[in-house]
Enzyme design. Structure first.
Site, short mmCIF file in Angstrom:
data_model
loop_
_atom_site.label_atom_id
_atom_site.label_comp_id
_atom_site.label_asym_id
_atom_site.label_seq_id
_atom_site.Cartn_x
_atom_site.Cartn_y
_atom_site.Cartn_z
CD GLU A 93 7.96 5.80 -11.02
OE1 GLU A 93 8.15 4.95 -11.75
OE2 GLU A 93 9.12 6.59 -10.89
CB CYS A 113 6.01 8.29 -0.06
SG CYS A 113 4.74 7.35 1.04
CB CYS A 117 6.18 0.69 2.99
SG CYS A 117 4.72 1.16 3.40
CB CYS A 120 7.94 1.16 -0.88
SG CYS A 120 7.22 2.22 -2.12
CB SER A 192 -3.39 1.74 -3.31
OG SER A 192 -2.63 0.77 -2.64
CG LEU A 216 -3.35 -6.92 5.56
CD1 LEU A 216 -3.92 -5.92 6.30
CD2 LEU A 216 -4.36 -7.99 5.27
CG HIS A 217 2.12 -5.49 2.13
ND1 HIS A 217 1.88 -5.90 0.84
CD2 HIS A 217 2.40 -3.89 1.77
CE1 HIS A 217 1.62 -4.86 -0.18
NE2 HIS A 217 2.16 -3.84 0.53
CG ASN A 291 7.81 -5.70 -8.21
OD1 ASN A 291 8.07 -6.60 -9.25
ND2 ASN A 291 6.62 -5.49 -8.02
CB CYS A 334 5.26 2.46 -7.60
SG CYS A 334 3.69 1.82 -8.08
N1 SAH Z 1 0.75 4.51 -0.45
C1 SAH Z 1 -0.11 3.61 -1.12
C2 SAH Z 1 -0.07 3.37 -2.55
C3 SAH Z 1 1.42 3.34 -3.43
S1 SAH Z 1 2.07 1.93 -3.36
C4 SAH Z 1 -0.10 2.28 -0.64
O1 SAH Z 1 0.86 1.87 0.31
O2 SAH Z 1 -1.03 1.60 -0.88
C5 SAH Z 1 1.12 0.86 -4.11
C6 SAH Z 1 1.35 -0.65 -3.84
O3 SAH Z 1 2.67 -1.29 -4.12
C7 SAH Z 1 1.26 -0.80 -2.30
O4 SAH Z 1 0.59 -2.14 -1.94
C8 SAH Z 1 2.64 -1.06 -2.09
O5 SAH Z 1 2.71 -1.66 -0.56
C9 SAH Z 1 3.10 -1.93 -3.12
N2 SAH Z 1 4.61 -1.86 -3.37
C10 SAH Z 1 5.53 -0.77 -3.16
N3 SAH Z 1 6.86 -1.26 -3.46
C11 SAH Z 1 6.57 -2.60 -3.60
C12 SAH Z 1 7.45 -3.81 -4.24
N4 SAH Z 1 9.00 -3.54 -4.28
N5 SAH Z 1 7.14 -4.89 -4.40
C13 SAH Z 1 5.59 -5.09 -4.45
N6 SAH Z 1 4.80 -4.35 -3.95
C14 SAH Z 1 5.19 -3.24 -3.81
#
Ligand code: SAH
Length: 355
Positions: A93, A113, A117, A120, A192, A216-217, A291, A334
């Site tokens: 997507e 992936c 995480c 995600c 990213s 970072l989160h 999200n 995503c």
């Molecule tokens: N793998 C890469 C890029 C893909 S995700 C990365 O980790 O950066 C793109 C961004 O969306 C990342 O910051 C990821 O942590 C965030 N992300 C993924 N799922 C999410 C969700 N449910 N809510 C908010 N951010 C999210």
């Protein structure tokens, strides 16, 4: 043996390939122009290429042209979400967003992936495979053709971990920014990563002018480990040192992405810890209310907590913005559209660097 994709070759590589096929070098430039300048969907469009050469190319290489499976358009902001089928039937997507200063596309770099995480959706079923340079490019080409509008910004923030697909990512950037192709400026490309330190260092040494965004989160190792398995491999100390190195090598300011999860990483204390962690770095913080993903229990921070978090960072002298959510009404982001399509479930938001 599987055929190589003709759209993944750089112009120099294509010249070599044409030499191998016994074609004149100028044919490489013509082909390249059709593929990356005019965005041809197949050889049949290439009016100045001899039929015999088209046959030879068809026999020697595969021609990537993603199939559009579904397009959703937001009634709120015009954001469009595309679901594409690859030649092997896998789905990826991409999201198209219109901003005052141009159109932005968020692309996927892998099918699935393996980073795991916790919040995600892309990672729920693990990694299926890497995308090729042509498959990354073609998401942008297909969207340009469908919308009829030029794309000026590209963010590699869809499904997948781009630095886990390093070689293909770099070739993709080369092709995307090439003057004979779409010629998108490196400064308008954002990659990213969840923070694979050795690959970030390697990327720094390429001295590209792209923006590196780091997911970072969390501001302590302990919290980050709860959210992101990659944090078990690299400490925040290593990661922050690596960001400083990236800036030193490229002169490019780092973007930190911080998804706010209610009662997990969104308190005043978290904001203070974050400020202390990144103080002095040339950076920008993008705050994103998480999200909710159906399969996970995370809850979005309250608007008030998000604003307070941003205000505290700003007070500490840290550049921070709350990212505008685009395509809220169309399962914006995503990894979730693909899942939804595959099992008829639900979705997220795709983000860019520029809210
Ligand atoms: N793998 C890469 C890029 C893909 S995700 C990365 O980790 O950066 C793109 C961004 O969306 C990342 O910051 C990821 O942590 C965030 N992300 C993924 N799922 C999410 C969700 N449910 N809510 C908010 N951010 C999210």
């Amino acid at each position: 043996m599987e055929k190589m994709e003709i759209k993944s070759f750089t112009l120099a590589q294509l010249r070599e390939e044409m030499g191998r096929l016994g074609e004149k070098p100028f044919r490489a430039a013509q082909l390249y122009e059709w593929m990356h300048g005019k965005l041809a969907r197949g050889y049949e469009e290439m009016s100045n290429i001899p039929a015999a050469m088209k046959v030879k190319c068809g026999e020697s290489y595969s021609y990537t042209a993603l199939k559009t499976v579904q397009v959703q358009e937001s009634a709120v902001d015009g954001t469009k979400k595309f679901l594409f089928a690859l030649s092997d039937g896998n789905l990826v997507e991409s999201v198209w967003m219109r901003y005052r200063h141009g159109n932005s596309v968020c692309i996927s770099s892998q099918v699935g992936c393996r980073m795991g995480c916790r919040f995600c959706a892309s990672t729920l079923d693990g990694l299926v495979r890497n995308l090729t340079p042509a498959e990354m490019l073609d998401q942008i080409y297909a969207i340009t053709l469908e919308t009829g509008e030029r794309v000026s910004n590209v963010v590699v923030m869809g499904s997948g971990e781009p630095l886990d697909n390093y070689e293909n990512l770099l070739r993709f950037i080369t092709l995307l920014t090439d003057e004979n192709g779409l010629h998108i400026s490196q400064r308008n490309v954002t990659v990213s990563t969840c923070g694979i330190v050795p690959e970030m260092r390697r990327l720094a040494q390429e001295k590209l002018q792209i923006t590196l965004a780091l997911s970072l989160h969390a501001a302590t190792d302990e919290k980050r480990r709860q959210l992101m398995p990659i944090a078990n491999q690299y400490t925040l100390k290593e990661l922050i040192a690596c960001c400083a190195y990236y800036f030193e090598q490229t002169g490019r300011r780092i973007t930190f992405e911080y998804s706010l999860v209610r009662d997990v990483n969104d308190t005043k204390r978290d904001a203070q810890t974050l400020a202390a962690l990144i103080r002095g770095l040339n950076c920008h913080v993008n705050l994103i209310p998480v999200n909710p993903v159906r399969e996970r229990a995370f809850v979005q921070s309250k608007q008030r907590a998000v604003e307070a978090f941003a205000a505290l960072l700003q007070k500490e002298g840290i550049n921070a913005t709350i990212r505008r959510e685009m395509g809220r009404d169309i399962d914006g982001a995503c990894g979730q559209l693909r899942r939804r399509y595959m099992d008829n479930s639900s979705a997220v938001i795709c983000k860019t660097d520029e809210s």
